[in-house]
Design an enzyme around this catalytic site. Structure first.
Site, mmCIF file in Angstrom:
data_model
loop_
_atom_site.group_PDB
_atom_site.id
_atom_site.type_symbol
_atom_site.label_atom_id
_atom_site.label_comp_id
_atom_site.label_asym_id
_atom_site.label_seq_id
_atom_site.Cartn_x
_atom_site.Cartn_y
_atom_site.Cartn_z
ATOM 1 N NE ARG A 165 -20.072 0.858 2.261
ATOM 2 C CZ ARG A 165 -20.594 0.052 3.184
ATOM 3 N NH1 ARG A 165 -20.096 -1.156 3.372
ATOM 4 N NH2 ARG A 165 -21.625 0.441 3.905
ATOM 5 C CE1 TYR A 204 3.621 -2.553 -9.667
ATOM 6 C CE2 TYR A 204 2.008 -3.135 -7.982
ATOM 7 C CZ TYR A 204 2.561 -2.209 -8.853
ATOM 8 O OH TYR A 204 2.050 -0.944 -8.914
ATOM 9 C CG ASP A 240 0.343 -10.938 -9.156
ATOM 10 O OD1 ASP A 240 -0.324 -11.029 -10.199
ATOM 11 O OD2 ASP A 240 0.860 -9.868 -8.783
ATOM 12 C CE LYS A 267 -0.562 -3.380 -14.384
ATOM 13 N NZ LYS A 267 -1.201 -3.135 -13.103
#
Length: 371
Positions: free
Chosen positions: A47, A99, A170, A195
């Site tokens: 983690r 988005y 972004d 993406k």
């Protein structure tokens, strides 16, 4: 190194025990301590850190020209970490066209802790009236989703620096192959690595890359460690693998998108085409100045009704009617129907992620669907 070389080599950490050419997947969740109680391999618990995540963060940092990267389990998780790093009452300015998942995160999850204004940031004159003493972050998305609006990064960041405000860009639609926001003045770059970076529609992820390892960044890194919203070693491995071909894939995406945009622009049943590579696009000049090329995404509106647009999306054979973008396969989607009743997206708009199929096949497919 040039970007093609960085993409192939910067994410490959050698395994000295096997001398494998490709870094293996380290699935172990925990790592051995020595007799002193320290961690000789440099890792304690997955983690907190993992060899595969370190490799992914390393290549992303070099691709964006930053100082450090934090990877997360999704793009929204990446944005969420930045929002969590702000203080209650802080003010964010975000684009009106962005988005919808990130917009809804701000509107629904942070409604009682952060103040948010949405504005058309493609026009820098809309920014100044919104700035106040509580403003700590300007979030920009360029090209935007789904209208492909272009935000002038240099102008936005210059204003932000005058007011001591952080700017996060972004960069998902552009990728570091086509645009480098940190070099244009941004403080942090965000990607949905789901993406173009992974590029094959088979792995979820997100990242933040910073220009400076400052107090805000140290807080983001700590949030990553404590919240546990991190990608698995396998996801990191797959994303690093996808990045190796990113520069060459983007050339194909751009070439196909440009050709498809030209075709649609001339089509009698198409109302508008939103692609920054078209000289008619209102952000064309700015995009040409801040991008190396114009990307593989476009949107267009059909002359007619929302039902006509939906019919086109469901009639294609090669363009899969599906959410997401950036994979090798072409996708088409009626965006308004997924964004909800408060969407500002035109009801006749179709968003297209132009893939790597033969462009003549793609043009023929969409032509038959429109007609």
């Amino acid at each position: 190194m040039n970007i093609e070389t960085i993409a192939i080599h910067a994410g490959n950490i050698a395994d000295h025990s096997t001398h494998a050419v490709v870094q293996p997947i380290t699935l172990s969740t925990t790592f051995l301590r020595d007799e002193t109680g320290s961690y000789p391999g440099g890792y304690m618990y997955t983690r907190i850190d993992n060899p595969n995540r370190k490799a992914l963060e390393q290549v992303l940092t070099q691709l964006e020209g930053g100082t450090d990267t934090c990877c997360f389990a999704s793009g929204n998780a990446a944005g969420n970490a930045l929002f969590q790093a702000l203080s209650p009452g802080d003010h964010i300015i975000a684009p009106a066209d962005m988005y919808h998942g990130m917009r809804n995160l701000l509107k629904e999850v942070y409604t009682n802790s952060l103040q948010v204004d949405f504005a058309d940031l493609s026009d820098v004159n809309n920014l100044l009236p919104l700035i106040r003493k509580e403003t700590k972050l300007i979030w920009i998305e360029t090209p935007s989703n789904p209208l492909l609006q272009i935000t002038p990064i240099r102008e936005i960041t210059a204003i932000a620096q005058q007011h001591n405000i952080k700017v996060c860009c972004d960069n998902t639609f552009a990728t570091p192959v086509l645009q480098n926001p940190l070099a244009l003045g941004a403080d942090i770059v965000m990607h949905s690595t789901t993406k173009y970076l992974s590029g094959h529609s088979d792995v979820l992820g997100g990242c933040l890359t910073t220009k400076n390892n400052d107090q805000l960044w140290q807080k983001i890194r700590r949030i990553q460690e404590l919240s546990g919203s991190v990608p698995s070693p396998f996801d990191c491995y797959m994303t690093v693998r996808g990045i190796k071909t990113l520069p060459y894939r983007m050339r194909g995406h751009v070439a196909n998108a440009r050709a498809l945009a030209d075709f649609l622009y001339q089509h009698p049943k198409v109302e508008d085409v939103f692609y920054p590579g078209l000289p008619s696009h209102p952000g064309h000049a700015i995009a040409a100045a801040q991008m190396q090329d114009f990307g593989g995404m476009l949107s267009f509106t059909i002359k007619g009704t929302a039902a006509d647009a939906a019919r086109v999306a469901s009639s294609t054979k090669l363009f899969a009617q599906a959410t997401s973008l950036g994979g090798v396969e072409s996708l088409i989607e009626h965006r308004a129907s997924i964004e909800g009743p408060d969407t500002k997206t035109p009801k006749t708009l179709l968003r297209v992620s132009v893939g790597l199929e033969n462009i003549n096949d793609l043009i023929n497919d969409i032509s038959l669907a429109i007609n």
